[in-house]
Design a protein around this motif. Sequence first.
Motif, PDB file in Angstrom:
ATOM      1  N   LEU A 127      -5.132  -2.275 -23.231  1.00  0.00           N
ATOM      2  CA  LEU A 127      -3.869  -1.806 -23.788  1.00  0.00           C
ATOM      3  C   LEU A 127      -3.491  -0.473 -23.170  1.00  0.00           C
ATOM      4  N   ASN A 128      -2.186  -0.242 -23.026  1.00  0.00           N
ATOM      5  CA  ASN A 128      -1.773   1.064 -22.519  1.00  0.00           C
ATOM      6  C   ASN A 128      -1.744   2.064 -23.684  1.00  0.00           C
ATOM      7  N   ASP A 129      -1.545   3.328 -23.353  1.00  0.00           N
ATOM      8  CA  ASP A 129      -1.612   4.378 -24.368  1.00  0.00           C
ATOM      9  C   ASP A 129      -0.563   4.198 -25.468  1.00  0.00           C
ATOM     10  N   ARG A 130       0.603   3.708 -25.105  1.00  0.00           N
ATOM     11  CA  ARG A 130       1.642   3.491 -26.122  1.00  0.00           C
ATOM     12  C   ARG A 130       1.234   2.390 -27.108  1.00  0.00           C
ATOM     13  N   GLU A 131       0.673   1.316 -26.591  1.00  0.00           N
ATOM     14  CA  GLU A 131       0.231   0.224 -27.459  1.00  0.00           C
ATOM     15  C   GLU A 131      -0.893   0.698 -28.381  1.00  0.00           C
ATOM     16  N   LEU A 132      -1.810   1.479 -27.834  1.00  0.00           N
ATOM     17  CA  LEU A 132      -2.887   2.026 -28.671  1.00  0.00           C
ATOM     18  C   LEU A 132      -2.317   2.950 -29.735  1.00  0.00           C
ATOM     19  N   ASP A 133      -1.347   3.761 -29.360  1.00  0.00           N
ATOM     20  CA  ASP A 133      -0.713   4.674 -30.312  1.00  0.00           C
ATOM     21  C   ASP A 133      -0.024   3.894 -31.428  1.00  0.00           C
ATOM     22  N   ASP A 134       0.607   2.774 -31.090  1.00  0.00           N
ATOM     23  CA  ASP A 134       1.238   1.928 -32.098  1.00  0.00           C
ATOM     24  C   ASP A 134       0.216   1.413 -33.111  1.00  0.00           C
ATOM     25  N   LEU A 135      -1.016   1.213 -32.645  1.00  0.00           N
ATOM     26  CA  LEU A 135      -2.094   0.750 -33.524  1.00  0.00           C
ATOM     27  C   LEU A 135      -2.784   1.909 -34.242  1.00  0.00           C
ATOM     28  N   GLY A 136      -2.436   3.128 -33.860  1.00  0.00           N
ATOM     29  CA  GLY A 136      -3.065   4.297 -34.468  1.00  0.00           C
ATOM     30  C   GLY A 136      -4.442   4.581 -33.896  1.00  0.00           C
ATOM     31  N   ILE A 137      -4.642   4.210 -32.639  1.00  0.00           N
ATOM     32  CA  ILE A 137      -5.944   4.368 -31.987  1.00  0.00           C
ATOM     33  C   ILE A 137      -5.783   5.271 -30.773  1.00  0.00           C
ATOM     34  N   SER A 138      -6.689   6.213 -30.613  1.00  0.00           N
ATOM     35  CA  SER A 138      -6.754   7.014 -29.398  1.00  0.00           C
ATOM     36  C   SER A 138      -7.757   6.357 -28.455  1.00  0.00           C
TER      37      SER A 138
END
Length: 51
Positions: A26-37
Amino acid sequence: MFVTYILSQIRAYLRYRETVRELSQLNDRELDDLGISRFQIASIARQAAVA
């Protein structure tokens, strides 16, 4: 009994690796959408492996 334990550990490790692989793709935006760093991926994968 020992064989069952070893097999369960192998399955847990495989779940861990699969989770790390999928989250790492996943890219950083997708991870951010999931609340994951990105640095949390290994920790989340460990939790998923034992659940």
